[in-house]
Design a protein around this motif. Structure first.
Motif, PDB file in Angstrom:
ATOM      1  N   LYS A   1       0.379  -1.235  -0.057  1.00 14.70           N
ATOM      2  CA  LYS A   1      -0.288  -0.223  -0.329  1.00 14.70           C
ATOM      3  C   LYS A   1       0.869   1.114   0.164  1.00 14.70           C
ATOM      4  CE  LYS A   1      -4.279  -1.838   1.996  1.00 14.70           C
ATOM      5  NZ  LYS A   1      -4.835  -2.133   3.556  1.00 14.70           N
ATOM      6  N   ARG A   2       1.877   1.356   0.606  1.00 18.22           N
ATOM      7  CA  ARG A   2       2.850   2.326   0.359  1.00 18.22           C
ATOM      8  C   ARG A   2       3.351   2.561  -0.832  1.00 18.22           C
ATOM      9  NH1 ARG A   2       7.899   3.037   1.033  1.00 18.22           N
ATOM     10  NH2 ARG A   2       8.476   1.375   1.954  1.00 18.22           N
ATOM     11  N   GLU A   3       4.142   1.734  -1.332  1.00 15.55           N
ATOM     12  CA  GLU A   3       4.590   2.142  -2.383  1.00 15.55           C
ATOM     13  C   GLU A   3       3.856   2.395  -3.094  1.00 15.55           C
ATOM     14  OE1 GLU A   3       6.794  -2.028  -3.740  1.00 15.55           O
ATOM     15  OE2 GLU A   3       7.965  -1.359  -2.294  1.00 15.55           O
ATOM     16  N   ILE A   4       2.521   2.469  -3.479  1.00 16.80           N
ATOM     17  CA  ILE A   4       1.351   2.305  -4.560  1.00 16.80           C
ATOM     18  C   ILE A   4       0.992   3.799  -3.840  1.00 16.80           C
ATOM     19  CG2 ILE A   4      -0.945   2.316  -5.454  1.00 16.80           C
ATOM     20  CD1 ILE A   4      -0.555  -0.778  -5.044  1.00 16.80           C
ATOM     21  N   ARG A   5       1.196   4.246  -2.831  1.00 15.75           N
ATOM     22  CA  ARG A   5       0.034   5.473  -2.189  1.00 15.75           C
ATOM     23  C   ARG A   5       1.471   5.878  -3.247  1.00 15.75           C
ATOM     24  NH1 ARG A   5       0.623   4.842   2.147  1.00 15.75           N
ATOM     25  NH2 ARG A   5       2.835   5.861   2.397  1.00 15.75           N
TER      26      ARG A   5
END
Length: 348
Positions: free
Chosen positions: A85-89
């Motif tokens: 999730k962090r990378e996509i955000r």
């Protein structure tokens, strides 16, 4: 995987290229960017984990180009989708901050495949600026077959295909024109066409298309030009009003022009909203380069890019047209809706 001139020359097919490589972690996430020296003159680059940014000059157009290669995981395994999730955000924030858009994808959806087929991932994509779309509005990204790696190369191309006459589209702003609905009803009722119902419908729509195109050119007119003409007439009267008081007739003319300007602006707003289909249009400047680039990008995303025929991707207009005709004929025949062969996909 280590890269050298000889390896990159072999991948490209000749030695007229420049390349930049960013190492991944544990054998994954590496990025390789290659460009043709006769077309792209390298200036500088930045790189880090999962990305490469190369700056250079397009020698044929003499313009600065910034090419960004990004690697981010969108992995689909045997148990379904999973991602960080962090990378996509962070990736989405990067796109928004730099006002980049992704080119339409042609062919496969993933660029990496595990050897046993248990997982596949979308690691690489082309992101372009609005200026890029202005120069190459027909750009697309093509995923190539796997050859020397478990990754697929991704190639950006801008091809112009002759699809024949453009399809007819109704403009919402036409509905704001006084008498438009009566015109359509009158034209439709006066058409005399012989044949079955489906054939009559097709031919009447074809006749209506021609009449509306003529009406749009001669009556509805160019909205931007109409607005400029009205504004100039108002400006002339305003200047005259400063020099000396306007006559009563001139005041009435100015009021009528102001009313016409509001109507034209409403039509322009409707037309622009239909083209862009973007919620931010209510708050942003419709005259900006970003806005017009978004219109081009939306058209590019929505266009038919090709079809898969016998497991082979095809973009040739004649082949695509024939395949579309075959599929629709087959479906209508199976449903028992038609017993005749249509020629609506034939080019005229």
């Amino acid at each position: 995987m280590e890269f050298s001139d000889s390896r990159c020359f072999a991948l490209w097919g000749n030695n007229k290229i420049g390349w930049v490589h960013s190492e991944g972690e544990n054998g994954a996430g590496g990025v390789l960017s290659m460009s043709h020296k006769e077309v792209f003159e390298y200036r500088s680059h930045v790189k880090g984990r999962g990305y490469i940014g190369v700056t250079g000059v397009h020698t044929k157009l003499n313009c600065i180009c910034n090419i960004v290669n990004v690697s981010i995981e969108e992995r689909k395994g045997v148990r379904g989708f999973s991602s960080q999730k962090r990378e996509i955000r962070d990736f989405n924030e990067f796109i928004d901050k730099n006002v980049l858009v992704e080119l339409p994808l042609v062919g496969k959806k993933f660029t990496w495949y595990k050897s046993d087929g248990s997982a596949k991932s979308r690691l690489d994509r082309f992101l372009v600026s609005m200026e890029w779309l202005q120069l190459w509005p027909l750009s697309k990204q093509y995923i190539q077959p796997r050859e020397v790696s478990d990754h697929c190369a991704v190639v950006s191309k801008s091809w112009v295909k002759d699809w024949g006459p453009r399809p007819f589209k109704t403009i919402d702003a036409w509905l704001l024109e006084s008498g438009f609905k009566d015109l359509v009803k009158s034209k439709w009722n006066n058409y005399e066409v012989q044949g079955n119902r489906m054939f009559r419908l097709k031919e009447k729509l074809k006749l209506l298309k021609g009449d509306l195109k003529e009406w749009n050119r001669c009556v509805f007119g160019n909205l931007e030009e109409s607005k400029r003409r009205i504004v100039m007439e108002i400006e002339k009267l305003d200047v005259r009003d400063v020099e000396c008081d306007l006559l009563e007739d001139e005041n009435l003319i100015r009021l009528e022009l102001l009313s016409q300007r509001k109507v034209v602006e409403k039509k322009l707003e409707s037309l622009n909203r239909q083209k862009a289909r973007s919620t931010w249009l209510k708050h942003e400047d419709s005259n900006s380069k970003f806005y017009h680039s978004m219109i081009r990008w939306r058209k590019l995303r929505n266009e038919v890019k090709g079809v898969e025929i016998d497991n082979q991707w095809c973009e040739e207009p004649d082949s695509v047209r024939k395949e579309a005709k075959r599929v629709f004929e087959q479906r209508f025949m199976v449903l028992g809706l038609v017993t005749w062969t249509s020629n609506i996909f034939q080019r005229r």
